[in-house]
Design a protein around this motif. Structure first.
Motif, PDB file in Angstrom:
ATOM      1  N   GLU A 155       9.967 -32.711  81.424  1.00  0.00           N
ATOM      2  CA  GLU A 155      10.655 -33.878  81.964  1.00  0.00           C
ATOM      3  C   GLU A 155      11.956 -33.479  82.643  1.00  0.00           C
ATOM      4  N   LEU A 156      12.707 -32.584  82.011  1.00  0.00           N
ATOM      5  CA  LEU A 156      13.951 -32.110  82.608  1.00  0.00           C
ATOM      6  C   LEU A 156      13.686 -31.300  83.875  1.00  0.00           C
ATOM      7  N   ALA A 157      12.646 -30.473  83.844  1.00  0.00           N
ATOM      8  CA  ALA A 157      12.318 -29.645  85.004  1.00  0.00           C
ATOM      9  C   ALA A 157      11.907 -30.504  86.196  1.00  0.00           C
ATOM     10  N   SER A 158      11.400 -31.697  85.915  1.00  0.00           N
ATOM     11  CA  SER A 158      11.015 -32.605  86.990  1.00  0.00           C
ATOM     12  C   SER A 158      12.183 -33.463  87.457  1.00  0.00           C
ATOM     13  N   SER A 159      12.955 -34.005  86.508  1.00  0.00           N
ATOM     14  CA  SER A 159      14.030 -34.926  86.870  1.00  0.00           C
ATOM     15  C   SER A 159      15.313 -34.221  87.297  1.00  0.00           C
ATOM     16  N   GLU A 160      15.500 -32.987  86.839  1.00  0.00           N
ATOM     17  CA  GLU A 160      16.692 -32.206  87.204  1.00  0.00           C
ATOM     18  C   GLU A 160      16.236 -30.842  87.710  1.00  0.00           C
ATOM     19  N   PRO A 161      15.549 -30.811  88.863  1.00  0.00           N
ATOM     20  CA  PRO A 161      14.883 -29.584  89.317  1.00  0.00           C
ATOM     21  C   PRO A 161      15.782 -28.380  89.521  1.00  0.00           C
ATOM     22  N   GLN A 162      17.047 -28.597  89.868  1.00  0.00           N
ATOM     23  CA  GLN A 162      17.940 -27.458  90.098  1.00  0.00           C
ATOM     24  C   GLN A 162      18.771 -27.095  88.865  1.00  0.00           C
ATOM     25  N   ALA A 163      18.642 -27.863  87.798  1.00  0.00           N
ATOM     26  CA  ALA A 163      19.435 -27.604  86.600  1.00  0.00           C
ATOM     27  C   ALA A 163      18.843 -26.450  85.802  1.00  0.00           C
ATOM     28  N   ARG A 164      19.718 -25.665  85.190  1.00  0.00           N
ATOM     29  CA  ARG A 164      19.278 -24.573  84.331  1.00  0.00           C
ATOM     30  C   ARG A 164      18.944 -25.158  82.963  1.00  0.00           C
ATOM     31  N   ILE A 165      17.709 -24.976  82.539  1.00  0.00           N
ATOM     32  CA  ILE A 165      17.271 -25.544  81.273  1.00  0.00           C
ATOM     33  C   ILE A 165      17.674 -24.618  80.136  1.00  0.00           C
ATOM     34  N   THR A 166      18.524 -25.113  79.272  1.00  0.00           N
ATOM     35  CA  THR A 166      18.987 -24.353  78.116  1.00  0.00           C
ATOM     36  C   THR A 166      18.678 -25.127  76.843  1.00  0.00           C
ATOM     37  N   PHE A 167      18.754 -24.448  75.706  1.00  0.00           N
ATOM     38  CA  PHE A 167      18.548 -25.131  74.432  1.00  0.00           C
ATOM     39  C   PHE A 167      19.617 -26.207  74.238  1.00  0.00           C
ATOM     40  N   LYS A 168      20.817 -25.938  74.720  1.00  0.00           N
ATOM     41  CA  LYS A 168      21.887 -26.932  74.616  1.00  0.00           C
ATOM     42  C   LYS A 168      21.529 -28.197  75.385  1.00  0.00           C
ATOM     43  N   ARG A 169      21.035 -28.013  76.637  1.00  0.00           N
ATOM     44  CA  ARG A 169      20.658 -29.172  77.464  1.00  0.00           C
ATOM     45  C   ARG A 169      19.482 -29.907  76.832  1.00  0.00           C
ATOM     46  N   LEU A 170      18.540 -29.184  76.287  1.00  0.00           N
ATOM     47  CA  LEU A 170      17.395 -29.808  75.626  1.00  0.00           C
ATOM     48  C   LEU A 170      17.849 -30.614  74.407  1.00  0.00           C
ATOM     49  N   GLY A 171      18.771 -30.033  73.643  1.00  0.00           N
ATOM     50  CA  GLY A 171      19.287 -30.741  72.482  1.00  0.00           C
ATOM     51  C   GLY A 171      19.938 -32.054  72.868  1.00  0.00           C
ATOM     52  N   GLU A 172      20.706 -32.019  73.975  1.00  0.00           N
ATOM     53  CA  GLU A 172      21.345 -33.244  74.453  1.00  0.00           C
ATOM     54  C   GLU A 172      20.290 -34.284  74.833  1.00  0.00           C
ATOM     55  N   ALA A 173      19.243 -33.839  75.513  1.00  0.00           N
ATOM     56  CA  ALA A 173      18.199 -34.763  75.951  1.00  0.00           C
ATOM     57  C   ALA A 173      17.422 -35.356  74.785  1.00  0.00           C
ATOM     58  N   LEU A 174      17.247 -34.549  73.733  1.00  0.00           N
ATOM     59  CA  LEU A 174      16.460 -34.996  72.585  1.00  0.00           C
ATOM     60  C   LEU A 174      17.319 -35.629  71.488  1.00  0.00           C
TER      61      LEU A 174
END
Length: 217
Positions: A17-36
């Protein structure tokens, strides 16, 4: 993104979902934690590191492409075309993940299912032995490399659509084409080619070659 029971599937859902909605963002565990809505350290209870998570996300995409191709109708040629088209579409939809195809081997059920599907379609075409394995290598290698290339372009070119429409050759610059008669003669046609056209042309050539091999005496 709503938080549910945290497990591997939920985390991979969030990655895609993040890779689709934020295509240029670097996906990190921190960002995933925020999303979840959880602490980033919670990810490590399910994935040892980012590479393992990337493999799981790629495996999911391979599984989706394979399931869609299996659900399609037609002959082996058409169903393989469906599979490789879906691989490109999914890579462009999730460029931060799709860009990893050429470097990361998922080695999961979705990935193995895609191998099984390619081999099944090529066997249905009539290939056996060395011809079968050579054709598999051509289809699989081209699909992964070019899907990754399309995704990488979409990832770094923030001003372009994620539809494979980035020009294959954007310009010839200041080069005097008088010394390159074939390029000069086809300049406009060459500049009109985009990445998805190259992808489709390549896989069409591969599948047509396979068809000729399958019907050869």
């Amino acid at each position: 993104m709503k938080r549910g029971r945290l497990d591997q599937r939920t985390i991979v859902d969030a990655v895609l979902e993040l890779a689709s909605s934020e295509p240029q963002a670097r996906i990190t565990f921190k960002r995933l934690g925020e999303a979840l809505g959880v602490d980033a350290t919670a990810m490590y209870r399910h994935f040892r590191n980012k590479d393992e998570l990337t493999r799981a996300a790629l495996d999911r995409l391979a599984g989706i492409a394979t399931a869609d191709a299996r659900a399609s109708t037609g002959d082996w040629h058409g169903r393989l075309e469906r599979f490789v088209s879906r691989m490109a579409e999914l890579s462009l939809e999730h460029p931060a993940i799709g860009a990893e195809w050429a470097m990361v081997d998922p080695v999961g059920p979705g990935d193995v299912a895609s191998d099984e599907f390619i081999l099944e379609m090529l066997s249905t075409a009539g290939l056996t032995g060395r011809d079968l394995i050579t054709a598999y290598a051509a289809v699989s290698g081209f699909t992964l490399a070019q899907s990754a290339a399309l995704a990488q372009e979409a990832l770094v070119r923030r001003d372009t659509a994620r539809d494979g429409s980035i020009p294959w050759i954007s310009t010839f610059g200041s080069v005097d084409l008088a010394s390159f008669p074939h390029v000069r003669a086809h300049r406009d046609e060459l500049l009109a080619i985009d990445g998805l056209t190259v992808y489709r042309a390549g896989i069409t050539a591969i599948l047509e070659s396979i068809a000729r091999t399958a019907t050869a005496p």
